[in-house]
Design a protein around this motif. Structure first.
Motif, PDB file in Angstrom:
ATOM      1  N   ARG A 158       0.495  13.590  -2.291  1.00 55.97           N
ATOM      2  CA  ARG A 158      -0.299  13.423  -1.069  1.00 55.97           C
ATOM      3  C   ARG A 158       0.214  12.278  -0.215  1.00 55.97           C
ATOM      4  N   TYR A 159       1.394  11.754  -0.539  1.00 51.95           N
ATOM      5  CA  TYR A 159       1.948  10.590   0.170  1.00 51.95           C
ATOM      6  C   TYR A 159       2.053  10.837   1.671  1.00 51.95           C
ATOM      7  N   ALA A 160       2.685  11.953   2.045  1.00 53.43           N
ATOM      8  CA  ALA A 160       2.895  12.248   3.467  1.00 53.43           C
ATOM      9  C   ALA A 160       1.585  12.543   4.190  1.00 53.43           C
ATOM     10  N   SER A 161       0.627  13.153   3.495  1.00 50.34           N
ATOM     11  CA  SER A 161      -0.641  13.489   4.146  1.00 50.34           C
ATOM     12  C   SER A 161      -1.559  12.282   4.296  1.00 50.34           C
ATOM     13  N   VAL A 205       0.837  -1.204   0.000  1.00 51.60           N
ATOM     14  CA  VAL A 205       0.000   0.000   0.000  1.00 51.60           C
ATOM     15  C   VAL A 205       0.871   1.251   0.000  1.00 51.60           C
ATOM     16  N   ASP A 206       1.938   1.215   0.784  1.00 49.19           N
ATOM     17  CA  ASP A 206       2.874   2.346   0.835  1.00 49.19           C
ATOM     18  C   ASP A 206       3.469   2.635  -0.540  1.00 49.19           C
ATOM     19  N   ARG A 207       3.912   1.593  -1.241  1.00 49.67           N
ATOM     20  CA  ARG A 207       4.497   1.790  -2.574  1.00 49.67           C
ATOM     21  C   ARG A 207       3.439   2.261  -3.570  1.00 49.67           C
ATOM     22  N   LEU A 208       2.219   1.756  -3.442  1.00 49.66           N
ATOM     23  CA  LEU A 208       1.147   2.173  -4.346  1.00 49.66           C
ATOM     24  C   LEU A 208       0.865   3.668  -4.214  1.00 49.66           C
ATOM     25  N   ILE A 209       0.740   4.148  -2.983  1.00 48.97           N
ATOM     26  CA  ILE A 209       0.448   5.566  -2.761  1.00 48.97           C
ATOM     27  C   ILE A 209       1.627   6.437  -3.200  1.00 48.97           C
ATOM     28  N   ALA A 210       2.865   5.953  -2.935  1.00 49.78           N
ATOM     29  CA  ALA A 210       4.047   6.728  -3.315  1.00 49.78           C
ATOM     30  C   ALA A 210       4.142   6.918  -4.823  1.00 49.78           C
ATOM     31  N   ASP A 232       0.054   8.596  -6.087  1.00 41.79           N
ATOM     32  CA  ASP A 232      -0.248   9.976  -5.685  1.00 41.79           C
ATOM     33  C   ASP A 232       0.879  10.513  -4.808  1.00 41.79           C
ATOM     34  N   PRO A 233       2.061  10.740  -5.374  1.00 37.13           N
ATOM     35  CA  PRO A 233       3.229  11.121  -4.570  1.00 37.13           C
ATOM     36  C   PRO A 233       3.077  12.440  -3.828  1.00 37.13           C
ATOM     37  N   TRP A 283       0.007  -0.353 -13.704  1.00 38.34           N
ATOM     38  CA  TRP A 283      -0.835   0.517 -14.536  1.00 38.34           C
ATOM     39  C   TRP A 283      -0.352   1.967 -14.470  1.00 38.34           C
ATOM     40  N   THR A 284      -0.005   2.412 -13.255  1.00 45.62           N
ATOM     41  CA  THR A 284       0.470   3.783 -13.073  1.00 45.62           C
ATOM     42  C   THR A 284       1.847   3.985 -13.699  1.00 45.62           C
TER      43      THR A 284
END
Length: 323
Positions: free
Chosen positions: A130-133, A119-124, A127-128, A222-223
């Motif tokens: 908003r990663y920290a938020s 999940v961490d890698r997906l968000i990074a 949507d980089p 996909w991203t």
């Protein structure tokens, strides 16, 4: 003769039966593997928790992975070293249940950590900005709590269900440590409840986790393929290489071991033994090596620690700093 539930007895751990009674020549390579696992994962924990630049979610989750690998190694170490270093292969029934509980619990926790890292890698990548938020410290804390509670709750009934059985067979376990599938094989009673619960527990933890990981990597690919420049695409995908290796190291031996235990009754006895040893020994050894080599910040920190100046006191009594 069947042993009633209230009578204490011991199991005999096999080690590698094909090698005969004396298996102590495996002590040295085994000690090397455990040393690498313990030092490697301890180093990862020291670097992450001792450095100011490692407060990102990725490093916190990596420290959780190192902690579970360290726990798995420490749990399997007593019986493994007892067999191969001291030629002692007996384990008390209660001790066997305890080891079985912790091995399966930490394995379930490691599976959950791998999902959180996916999940961490997906968000990074997805949507980089908003990663920290999104992955705040409170969210990571909730991840950790859920992983620990789920692992304990799912595995807790296993030793309780196993303790009620009488055992009247050979009492010889196939492996060098206690696994649920191996122990109930020797029970002189209907083990359908244990078998079904074990299968359900695996499906609810590793089965569901593997599905989440597959879906996450589908979205990651996909991203990544949607990125226009080739250099940016490679850079984004490289951030997932370490995690992909950790997933493969964990799930391939696990799936193979589960299939052999449930459906491979005619397989050679050495097959489940080797797969079980790979399942417990290889990930804790390889994971810290991969992350230390591939993660630039961790590699730099380790090199910095190794190159710290040392203070020596020569014969003239004057302190000298050496590098």
């Amino acid at each position: 003769m069947a042993f009633p539930r209230n009578v204490s007895f011991t199991f005999t751990l096999s080690g590698v039966p094909e090698l005969g009674d004396n298996q102590t020549f495996l002590a040295f390579p085994l000690c090397v593997l455990y040393t690498i696992a313990l030092l490697g994962n301890s180093t990862i924990l020291y670097v992450i928790h001792g450095g100011e630049g490692f407060r990102q979610p990725m490093y916190i989750l990596l420290s959780m992975l190192a902690l579970t690998d360290l726990a798995v190694s420490l749990t399997s170490l007593p019986t493994m070293l007892g067999i191969f270093c001291f030629n002692y292969n007996q384990v008390h029934f209660e001790s066997c249940l305890t080891q079985m509980f912790f091995l399966h619990t930490f394995a379930a926790m490691e599976s959950g950590v791998l999902v959180a890292m996916a999940v961490d890698r997906l968000i990074a990548i997805w949507d980089p900005l908003r990663y920290a938020s999104i992955l705040t410290s409170s969210v990571i804390a909730k991840f950790r709590l859920v992983i620990v509670i789920r692992g304990i709750c799912v595995v807790f009934p296993v030793p309780i269900l196993t303790r009620r059985f009488p055992f009247c067979k050979s009492h010889v376990l196939l492996h060098s440590y206690c696994l649920h599938q191996d122990v109930i094989r020797l029970a002189c009673a209907d083990t359908a409840v244990n078998s079904w619960y074990g299968l359900i527990a695996v499906l609810l933890t590793k089965g569901v986790d593997s599905m989440f990981i597959v879906v996450s990597y589908g979205m990651i690919l996909w991203t990544v393929f949607g990125i226009k420049t080739n250099d940016a695409r490679i850079k984004a995908f490289n951030t997932c290489v370490c995690h992909m290796c950790a997933v493969l190291l964990f799930y391939i031996p696990l799936i193979g071991l589960s299939v052999v235990h449930r459906f491979g009754k005619h397989a050679a006895p050495l097959v489940p033994i080797l797969m079980a040893d790979i399942y417990l020994l290889v990930p804790p050894v390889i994971n810290p090596v991969i992350y230390s080599i591939k993660t630039k910040q961790i590699r730099r920190k380790i090199l910095k620690v190794l190159k710290q100046p040392k203070v020596g006191i020569p014969d003239n009594g004057i302190a000298v700093i050496t590098v």
